[in-house]
Design a protein around this motif. Structure first.
Motif, PDB file in Angstrom:
ATOM      1  N   UNK A 103       0.839  -1.185   0.000  1.00  0.00           N
ATOM      2  CA  UNK A 103       0.000   0.000   0.000  1.00  0.00           C
ATOM      3  C   UNK A 103       0.876   1.236   0.000  1.00  0.00           C
ATOM      4  N   UNK A 104       0.564   2.131  -0.884  1.00  0.00           N
ATOM      5  CA  UNK A 104       1.221   3.430  -0.881  1.00  0.00           C
ATOM      6  C   UNK A 104       0.271   4.486  -0.334  1.00  0.00           C
ATOM      7  N   UNK A 105      -0.888   4.032   0.117  1.00  0.00           N
ATOM      8  CA  UNK A 105      -1.900   4.954   0.607  1.00  0.00           C
ATOM      9  C   UNK A 105      -1.889   5.067   2.116  1.00  0.00           C
ATOM     10  N   UNK A 106      -3.095   5.156   2.687  1.00  0.00           N
ATOM     11  CA  UNK A 106      -3.221   5.367   4.121  1.00  0.00           C
ATOM     12  C   UNK A 106      -3.692   4.122   4.866  1.00  0.00           C
ATOM     13  N   UNK A 107      -4.207   3.114   4.143  1.00  0.00           N
ATOM     14  CA  UNK A 107      -4.754   1.924   4.774  1.00  0.00           C
ATOM     15  C   UNK A 107      -3.846   0.723   4.515  1.00  0.00           C
ATOM     16  N   UNK A 108      -3.475   0.054   5.608  1.00  0.00           N
ATOM     17  CA  UNK A 108      -2.601  -1.106   5.528  1.00  0.00           C
ATOM     18  C   UNK A 108      -3.299  -2.271   6.208  1.00  0.00           C
TER      19      UNK A 108
END
Length: 110
Positions: free
Chosen positions: A37-42
């Motif tokens: 994930x390169x976003x905010x949710x893992x």
């Protein structure tokens, strides 16, 4: 007291923690990151949570875990907020309880 134990103790009253510290603590506790994930949710999965949810699907109604024992970690920039830390601590308490019951022979067989 190990570094992991000190970190988890600090989280009991923390309002936030750095992402690197959270990620390291999860991995040291047996969680495995699902996907990239390169976003905010893992997403992280722990085999004990997966086993418990599989044994009792109703657990999904009372706990924030996916059907595969997945816990979602949300980060804001480089910070993870306290409510997410508490969710992690709750999951770790469930895992620890399972291990204690297993050691004493009280855990259910599959």
């Amino acid at each position: 007291m190990t570094k992991k134990d000190k970190t988890l103790k600090k989280w009991e009253h923390a309002t936030s923690e750095t992402w690197k510290t959270v990620e390291a603590a999860l991995k040291r506790s047996g969680f495995v990151q699902c996907g990239d994930s390169n976003g905010t949710h893992y997403s992280f999965v722990h085999p004990v949570l997966a086993l418990l949810v599989k044994k009792d699907p109703r657990a999904l109604l009372i706990a924030p875990y996916g059907p595969d024992g997945r816990i979602e970690i949300i980060r804001h920039g480089k910070i993870v907020y306290g409510y997410v830390l508490q969710r992690i601590l709750d999951a770790l308490a469930i895992i620890e309880k399972h291990y204690r019951l297993e050691e004493s022979g009280e855990a259910e067989e599959e």
